[in-house]
Design a protein around this motif. Structure first.
Motif, mmCIF file in Angstrom:
data_model
loop_
_atom_site.group_PDB
_atom_site.id
_atom_site.type_symbol
_atom_site.label_atom_id
_atom_site.label_comp_id
_atom_site.label_asym_id
_atom_site.label_seq_id
_atom_site.Cartn_x
_atom_site.Cartn_y
_atom_site.Cartn_z
ATOM 1 N N ALA A 301 2.534 10.514 -32.719
ATOM 2 C CA ALA A 301 2.543 9.732 -33.713
ATOM 3 C C ALA A 301 0.701 9.425 -32.923
ATOM 4 N N GLN A 302 0.304 8.928 -31.980
ATOM 5 C CA GLN A 302 -0.822 8.739 -31.263
ATOM 6 C C GLN A 302 -1.633 9.541 -31.697
ATOM 7 N N ALA A 303 -1.787 11.082 -31.534
ATOM 8 C CA ALA A 303 -2.616 12.051 -32.037
ATOM 9 C C ALA A 303 -2.860 11.879 -33.705
ATOM 10 N N LEU A 304 -2.252 11.653 -34.370
ATOM 11 C CA LEU A 304 -2.500 11.192 -35.836
ATOM 12 C C LEU A 304 -3.096 9.938 -36.115
ATOM 13 N N ILE A 305 -2.226 9.408 -35.781
ATOM 14 C CA ILE A 305 -3.846 8.038 -35.120
ATOM 15 C C ILE A 305 -5.176 7.487 -34.723
ATOM 16 N N ASP A 306 -5.027 8.195 -33.522
ATOM 17 C CA ASP A 306 -6.425 8.846 -33.159
ATOM 18 C C ASP A 306 -7.017 9.597 -34.804
ATOM 19 N N LYS A 307 -6.517 10.614 -34.946
ATOM 20 C CA LYS A 307 -7.678 11.551 -35.416
ATOM 21 C C LYS A 307 -8.065 10.799 -37.265
ATOM 22 N N LEU A 308 -6.914 9.881 -37.848
ATOM 23 C CA LEU A 308 -7.601 9.323 -38.562
ATOM 24 C C LEU A 308 -8.121 8.035 -38.755
ATOM 25 N N SER A 309 -8.151 7.874 -37.295
ATOM 26 C CA SER A 309 -8.971 6.187 -36.636
ATOM 27 C C SER A 309 -10.849 6.399 -37.213
ATOM 28 N N ASP A 310 -11.296 8.019 -36.989
ATOM 29 C CA ASP A 310 -12.170 8.535 -37.040
ATOM 30 C C ASP A 310 -13.145 8.017 -38.314
ATOM 31 N N LEU A 311 -13.342 6.998 -38.676
ATOM 32 C CA LEU A 311 -14.046 6.693 -40.357
ATOM 33 C C LEU A 311 -15.249 6.938 -40.573
ATOM 34 N N SER A 312 -14.918 8.338 -41.753
ATOM 35 C CA SER A 312 -17.010 8.633 -42.346
ATOM 36 C C SER A 312 -17.113 7.188 -42.438
ATOM 37 N N THR A 313 -18.608 7.926 -42.888
ATOM 38 C CA THR A 313 -19.773 6.951 -42.710
ATOM 39 C C THR A 313 -21.157 7.198 -43.144
ATOM 40 N N SER A 314 -22.331 6.660 -43.442
ATOM 41 C CA SER A 314 -23.260 7.435 -43.063
ATOM 42 C C SER A 314 -24.426 6.087 -43.358
ATOM 43 N N VAL A 315 -25.595 6.486 -43.032
ATOM 44 C CA VAL A 315 -26.389 6.081 -43.620
ATOM 45 C C VAL A 315 -27.618 6.295 -44.062
ATOM 46 N N THR A 316 -28.123 5.045 -44.743
ATOM 47 C CA THR A 316 -29.818 4.990 -45.464
ATOM 48 C C THR A 316 -30.320 4.148 -44.772
#
Length: 693
Positions: A301-316
């Protein structure tokens, strides 16, 4: 024609009319100066605004009667305002403040902006406005002292107002005019309060959200604004908007509307299924097998949470402003996935995961002005999923926003970075840039929080500096306030319960009366004083032999362990709410550090005993570092001949402090009931400050 139908379209049309303000140039220095505002932070690209406006006008031109229908609306609004100047009289009066010389010009400016729903040539239109009203806006700025008010400030509020009004269209109670006006007033008030500079100006002259609500209600009631005119204009504007920007929901005003369903990541669904099967296995497993299976499940569970917790972002980027954007759909799916994983784990095993943080890492950004927006949908989903924090990372700076409480709906967060000059630091050596934080939650400027925000500040060149004397300083009108902070590598970490401007400095503090204790307490006093945890009694005087009260030690400990929290409340009858020590006792009490000498009595002015001091430190370190209790208390205390004199309720704390050499005995005794001196307290606080598990 019913009132209900007319009001709905009036509101939409008024929202569109307000978009005229969006064309005020924010990144054209020449036009901004014409408008009478200097030192503008150019956050929006003028060419983008003009391109968008012209694209919409072109689309409108391709629709039968498109331009003429909109022009009819412009004429109707203009006729209403010309025939009845009272519609905008309140706003005009507050801005002009009885200055008859500018009153007519203010009225003309507001009328122009309200009636220019969509100009045929945005660049020329706004350049003309800049020329026409140059003298007026300069006079207004001078009359009200608007040196801190920029074009960006004004435009951001108008844009926020447009967003807020557009959002109301979904939920309007159209059968009750009083309710509608109240909704309009709230939307306008939140828009005004979304910008500190505009809010200050509005407070000064008395502008309120009700003033704007009155304008819309006045237009609604005007015989010059007919329902057919409104309907025709709205219809073609709606078509034009869809044609020009097919991927954007019409009239969204920047509002994010979450999808009806959120697609949970496939790997989450797979793990949910696996945990369902695990629950059946656990029913027939031995205790040893259960422990092993649960440990494996927690790790998965922790491994999957760690993977999901890096949210996609962008910069303008636009000029010197970087806007940090979140992929809304992916973020919602990831957050919902984390919530589903935790729920499935708990359902199958009864185990849970304590710290659920997600991270938005924007990498290194060259711009000095940063803007971050987290939608209402994201924040509400974060609360629903049980997240504990949202971590923003950019250019070495990390800010952890605690989910829930204050941070429960839409968040707008601005960061400005500037050079730390000697004028700012008062001549103290700087170890970082100056960081200014501005936060708006739910459309309202917010400076204090229900839970502290953790900030990790990047340090600059520290060559030649004593890193143990580095402290985070809050920049205030009188100079600097020192708030401590723990140096870790090339950063300094500090929790803040309020936002302002901060800089890290080397703060060397010395006293004239500590020679007698320098050998064993000198460094501790210097370091703790440098971080603002403890102060001298007089200029250059520490008074090392003076006794420490319970209130004084509570303050030292709370500040040293970074537990300040203005929202905390205490329950002791002998602690007045306005006492200087009240917030520190409240924070200590809320964190389980202080229980009082009885349920309702703290005894703030009594001298703190060594046993009480040890216990308060022990509880504080357990709360902040996760340190564990001492299992064999009697063994830890057996070195002290006077151990039997320690109050039973304080033995665990004394054992912890003794085991970790935070409070030590003397000559085989602990002296639990002896009072502590300021020098002793400084040493104990210093050791607690440097404690690591």
């Amino acid at each position: 024609m019913t009132f209900k139908r007319k009001l709905a379209v009036t509101t939409i049309a008024a929202s569109v009319a307000m978009s005229a303000f969006a064309g005020i140039p924010l990144s054209s220095k020449g036009l901004s100066e014409k408008l009478g505002f200097n030192n503008v932070a150019y956050a929006t690209n003028l060419s983008d605004l003009i391109t968008k406006s012209d694209k919409l006008y072109t689309a409108l031109s391709n629709i039968t009667n498109g331009v003429s229908n909109v022009n009819d609306l412009k004429t109707a609004i203009n006729n209403a305002l010309t025939a009845d100047s009272t519609i905008i009289a309140t706003l005009v009066g507050k801005i002009s403040v009885g200055n008859s010389t500018i009153e007519g010009q203010v009225e003309n400016l507001i009328t122009d902006l309200l009636t220019n729903v969509l100009p045929s040539d945005a660049a020329a239109t706004f350049a003309d406005y800049a020329d026409e009203y140059e003298g007026l806006l300069t006079a207004i700025r001078g009359q009200h002292g608007l040196t801190a008010l920029s074009v960006e400030d004004l435009a951001s509020v108008i844009l926020q107002m447009q967003v807020n009004f557009s959002a109301l269209l979904v939920d309007f109670d159209l059968n009750n005019i009083a309710t509608i006006k109240e909704q309009l007033k709230t939307a306008a008030t939140n828009a005004i309060n979304s910008n500190t500079n505009v809010e200050l100006f509005a407070d000064e002259v008395g502008i309120t959200g009700e003033d704007f609500a009155d304008i819309y209600v006045g237009l609604q009631n005007s015989p010059h604004v007919s329902f057919p005119t409104l309907l025709a204009a709205y219809s073609v504007l709606n078509q034009a908007y869809k044609a020009a920007f097919p991927s954007t929901p019409p009239w969204s005003g920047g509002i994010y509307v979450p999808p009806a369903t959120i697609d949970i990541p496939a790997e989450v669904k797979e793990l949910e299924k696996k945990f369902e099967e695990l629950a059946e296995k656990l029913e027939n497993a031995s205790e040893e097998e259960k422990a092993e299976l649960i440990a494996e499940a927690i790790a998965e569970a922790q491994a999957l949470i760690d993977k999901l917790s890096d949210l996609s972002t962008s910069v303008t980027v636009s000029g010197d402003v970087a806007t940090l954007k979140l992929d809304e759909n992916k973020a919602l799916a990831a957050i919902a996935g984390i919530g589903a994983v935790v729920a499935a784990l708990e359902e199958a095993t009864g185990a849970t995961i304590e710290n659920l943080d997600v991270t938005l890492d924007f990498g290194n950004v060259a711009q000095d002005n940063l803007v971050v927006a987290l939608s209402d949908a994201v924040m509400k989903k974060a609360v629903e999923a049980g997240l504990t924090g949202i971590i923003l990372k950019v250019s070495g700076l990390e800010v952890k926003l605690p989910v829930g409480g204050t941070f429960s709906n839409v968040v707008d967060f601005k960061i400005n970075k500037s050079e730390a000059t000697e004028e700012v630091t008062g001549g103290l050596p700087a170890a970082s840039d100056v960081f200014e934080f501005n936060l708006s939650v739910g459309g309202k400027p917010t400076t204090t929080f229900s839970k502290p925000v953790q900030i990790i500040f990047p340090l600059g060149d520290t060559t030649g500096l004593d890193t143990e004397l580095l402290t985070l300083a809050k920049i205030v009108e009188e100079g600097l306030e020192f708030h401590g902070g723990r140096v870790k590598g090339k950063t300094i970490i500090e929790n803040r319960d309020s936002f302002s401007s901060y800089v890290v400095v080397e703060n060397s503090v010395s006293f004239d009366d500590t020679a007698s204790v320098d050998a064993w307490a000198g460094r501790a006093i210097e370091v703790i004083a440098s971080k603002g945890v403890i102060h001298g009694k007089l200029e250059g005087q520490f008074d090392p032999s003076a006794k420490v009260t319970r209130a004084q030690f509570a303050k030292m400990l709370v500040r040293a362990l970074d537990l300040n929290n203005q929202a905390a409340k205490e329950k002791f009858a002998d602690v007045e709410d306005d006492a200087w020590y009240a917030p520190y006792i409240a924070a200590a009490s809320e964190n389980g550090i202080i229980y009082g000498r009885s349920a309702t009595r703290f005894d703030p002015h009594a001298e703190v005993t060594r046993a009480e001091m040890a216990t308060m430190v022990a509880r504080g370190l357990k709360a902040t570092s996760g340190a564990a209790d001492i299992e064999d208390v009697e063994k830890a205390l057996q070195a002290f001949a006077d151990a039997e004199q320690i109050n039973e309720t304080l033995k665990q704390g004394v054992a912890f402090a003794a085991e970790h050499s935070i409070v030590v005995g003397n000559g085989g005794k602990f002296a639990p009931n002896a009072s502590a001196t300021r020098a002793q307290a400084a040493v104990i606080i210093y050791r607690a400050f440097n404690f690591e598990v």
